[in-house]
Design an enzyme around this catalytic site. Structure first.
Site, PDB file in Angstrom:
ATOM      1  N   HIS A 254       0.824  -1.203   0.000  1.00 40.34           N
ATOM      2  CA  HIS A 254       0.000   0.000   0.000  1.00 40.34           C
ATOM      3  C   HIS A 254       0.856   1.249   0.000  1.00 40.34           C
ATOM      4  O   HIS A 254       0.468   2.271  -0.547  1.00 40.34           O
ATOM      5  CB  HIS A 254      -0.945  -0.003   1.200  1.00 40.34           C
TER       6      HIS A 254
ATOM      7  N   GLU B  89      -6.694 -10.784 -25.931  1.00 45.18           N
ATOM      8  CA  GLU B  89      -5.456 -10.842 -25.134  1.00 45.18           C
ATOM      9  C   GLU B  89      -4.859 -12.246 -25.105  1.00 45.18           C
ATOM     10  O   GLU B  89      -3.920 -12.505 -24.371  1.00 45.18           O
ATOM     11  CB  GLU B  89      -5.664 -10.264 -23.733  1.00 45.18           C
TER      12      GLU B  89
ATOM     13  N   ASP C 223      -1.376  -8.934 -21.623  1.00 46.93           N
ATOM     14  CA  ASP C 223      -1.498 -10.394 -21.660  1.00 46.93           C
ATOM     15  C   ASP C 223      -1.170 -10.951 -23.036  1.00 46.93           C
ATOM     16  O   ASP C 223      -0.600 -12.038 -23.148  1.00 46.93           O
ATOM     17  CB  ASP C 223      -2.908 -10.824 -21.227  1.00 46.93           C
TER      18      ASP C 223
ATOM     19  N   CYS D 231      -5.976  -1.388 -25.078  1.00 52.23           N
ATOM     20  CA  CYS D 231      -6.037  -0.871 -23.699  1.00 52.23           C
ATOM     21  C   CYS D 231      -4.880  -1.384 -22.841  1.00 52.23           C
ATOM     22  O   CYS D 231      -4.812  -1.072 -21.660  1.00 52.23           O
ATOM     23  CB  CYS D 231      -7.376  -1.191 -23.051  1.00 52.23           C
TER      24      CYS D 231
HETATM   25  C1  PEP Z   1      -3.999  -6.405 -20.728  1.00 53.56           C
HETATM   26  O1  PEP Z   1      -3.820  -7.600 -20.512  1.00 53.56           O
HETATM   27  O2  PEP Z   1      -3.356  -5.746 -21.580  1.00 53.56           O
HETATM   28  C2  PEP Z   1      -5.002  -5.650 -19.951  1.00 53.56           C
HETATM   29  C3  PEP Z   1      -5.320  -4.407 -20.254  1.00 53.56           C
HETATM   30  O3  PEP Z   1      -5.554  -6.265 -18.876  1.00 53.56           O
HETATM   31  P1  PEP Z   1      -4.804  -6.465 -17.458  1.00 53.56           P
HETATM   32  O4  PEP Z   1      -3.508  -5.695 -17.532  1.00 53.56           O
HETATM   33  O5  PEP Z   1      -5.729  -5.950 -16.432  1.00 53.56           O
HETATM   34  O6  PEP Z   1      -4.602  -7.940 -17.428  1.00 53.56           O
HETATM   35 MG    MG Z   2      -5.272  -8.695 -19.331  1.00 51.48          MG
END
Ligand code: PEP
Ligand code: MG
Length: 547
Positions: free
Chosen positions: A188, A431, A455, A502
């Protein structure tokens, strides 16, 4: 000049004088007591004082780092009131006829060690919290306060580690940066530092502490994780230049607020923000993001001890949608598993959790949890422009099953006369390499794709994203990854679907032109990167430039 390296927790540079964090040594002695009841009363009074202090710290944290991050101090209060903890202390006072300070110190240690020995990284991190509250109670018993820095000049705080309450008690205006010998990025303390926008490096190692002393000058580079003690003139100049450059860049980017994210040849790209909590909406608005491209809903589950109810979830999703006032908000369904473990799901231990029952697999294996979330999401859809997206898809049948459940929930809501928006977009994250390779099959079934490069990279290159030792083998620009992204975009567009990215790669501005050339429609990044990506979009072109 001495150089140390740790992990940068917040990317910024600071140059200044060091103040070694002095924690008041709490020398606890074992003493025999005759008046057992008197000792128990002293303990009660100290606990009440500790709780009053924690309430004050909570209020300060609420203002500085928001509700989610301040919640740790509510947990501290709960720990002070914990029945097992209190019984153990009281028992020791009664049976061994010892002073309260000693009983708190011993039992505090026992509980902290019990947490430290647990398998779960989150529970291990709670060990520091138990020590923190035990020290607070002991301080109250001894009528002393924990160590505070009394200097007036802003300083670089150097410490072995900082407890969350110590971090948040630091006067932000007097702290240039902080550097700790220990600590983990999951703690934290690290999270608080990030949210307080203080340049910080953790895990620099034991040796650094014996080398630093009050008044020494140092450079803290939160970008590289480098801590330079007694730097030469050139190093100071370089660091100051880097700091000034960063400030200048930040100020220049501010000018892009209110401007479109549009390429030189007029293509509009949506530059959205990724968030994990309602508390981050302030940063989304401050950085002028055009929407939310990824709301990681699992944090809602991770920060509590039991499943959030449908109404609780509905309240939160509705708040996000209302705060974004008609801008698009993409909420991702639960992505628990792998590095995000949640005890109350009681999942069996897995050999390879990243390849295990995570994300959509967990939801399809626990349809009740999934249904509650979908009901909450669809109910919230009546209050804004919602997109729902599903993580970790690898098979067509998973998507068929998801869509079937969505239809069932919609008809349930209709039967109950509960409003939801028919315009809610349904999309999936791409992903896994499998999803990218069958994106031509998946595209006609959804409204959009969002590529999760974090991922996608891990699964394509077989590089565990949690393991720093495989970083040299993990080329984020690997042509296999870029080909999968390209294939996904082309397949989506073939069916008239929009595609976003993303994952962290969306913020890599050395790839912005390439993504736009591929046809990517949306880039969703941390709020602080929105303006940087907008600047890169405005320098890119969508159509090929004829030589
Ligand atoms: C990703 O895998 O790129 C993603 C945006 O999801 P997370 O990082 O939450 O696994
Ligand atoms: Mg992911």
């Amino acid at each position: 000049m001495l150089k140390f390296r740790g992990k940068g927790v917040y990317s910024a540079v600071a140059v200044g004088k060091i103040a070694v964090f002095k924690r008041q040594e709490l020398k606890v002695k074992r003493e025999k007591v005759e008046d057992i009841n008197g000792e128990l009363d002293r303990l009660q009074a100290a606990k009440a004082e500790a709780i009053a202090q924690l309430n004050e710290i909570y209020k300060k944290a609420l203002e500085e780092v928001g509700e989610t991050n301040a919640a740790i101090f509510e947990i501290h209060t709960m720990m002070v009131e914990d029945e097992d903890y209190n019984e153990a202390i009281a028992d020791m006072i009664v049976t061994q006829k010892v002073n309260a300070e000693y009983a708190v110190a011993i039992m505090g240690d026992n509980f902290a060690e019990m947490f430290a020995a647990m398998d779960d990284a989150y529970m291990q991190a709670r060990s520091a919290d138990v020590r923190d509250i035990s020290n607070r109670i002991i301080s109250c018993l001894m009528r002393s306060t924990s160590g505070e820095d009394n200097t007036n000049e802003p300083v670089i705080i150097c410490a072995d580690d900082l407890a969350p309450s110590e971090t948040v008690s630091l006067d932000k205006d007097k702290v240039l940066a902080f550097v700790t010998a220990h600590g983990s990025t999951n703690s934290h303390t690290a999270i608080l530092a990030r949210n307080m926008n203080i340049p910080a490096i953790i895990g620099v190692g034991e040796e650094f502490l014996s080398s630093v002393k009050d008044g020494d000058v140092a450079v803290v580079d939160g970008f590289t994780g480098e801590f330079i003690l007694n730097p030469d003139e050139k190093t100071v100049q370089d660091a100051e230049a880097k700091h000034a450059q960063e400030q200048e860049k930040k100020e220049l980017l501010q000018k892009l607020k209110g401007k479109d994210s549009i390429t030189t040849d007029g293509k509009k790209i949506n530059v959205f923000a990724n968030i994990g909590s309602v508390d981050n909406i302030g940063a989304v608005l401050l950085n002028d993001a055009e929407g939310i491209g990824l709301f990681r809903s699992e944090f809602l589950f991770l920060e509590r001890n039991d499943y959030p109810t449908e109404d609780e979830q509905f309240g939160i999703y509705k708040r996000v949608l209302e705060s974004m006032a008609g801008k698009k908000v993409i909420i991702r369904t639960l992505d628990i598993g792998a590095d995000k473990q949640c005890d109350y799901f009681n999942m069996p231990k897995e050999e390879n959790p990243a390849l295990g029952v995570r994300a959509i697999r967990l939801c399809l294996s626990n349809p009740q949890v999934f249904r509650v979330q979908l009901r909450a999401l669809l109910r919230a859809s009546a209050f804004g422009k919602l997109g729902i997206m599903f993580p970790m898809i690898a098979n067509v049948w998973e998507l068929e099953r998801i869509l079937q459940i969505c239809e069932e929930i919609k008809s349930e809501l209709k039967d109950e006369n509960i409003e939801y928006s028919e315009l809610t977009e349904l999309g999936i994250m791409i992903e896994t390499p499998a999803a990218a390779l069958i994106s031509h099959r998946l595209a006609p079934m959804v409204d959009f794709f969002s590529i999760g490069t974090n991922d996608l990279i891990q699964y394509t290159l077989a590089c565990d994203r949690q393991n720093p030792n495989v970083e040299p083998f993990c080329d984020t620009h690997h042509e296999a990854v870029l080909q999968l992204i390209d294939m996904t975009v082309q397949n989506a567009h073939h069916f008239g679907r929009w595609v976003g990215i993303c994952g962290e790669l969306a913020a890599d501005t050395s790839l912005t032109q390439q993504f736009i050339s591929m046809g990517v429609d949306e880039l969703s990044v941390s709020p602080t990167f929105v303006l940087k990506v907008r600047a890169a979009v405005r320098k890119s072109h969508a159509k090929e430039i004829q030589e």
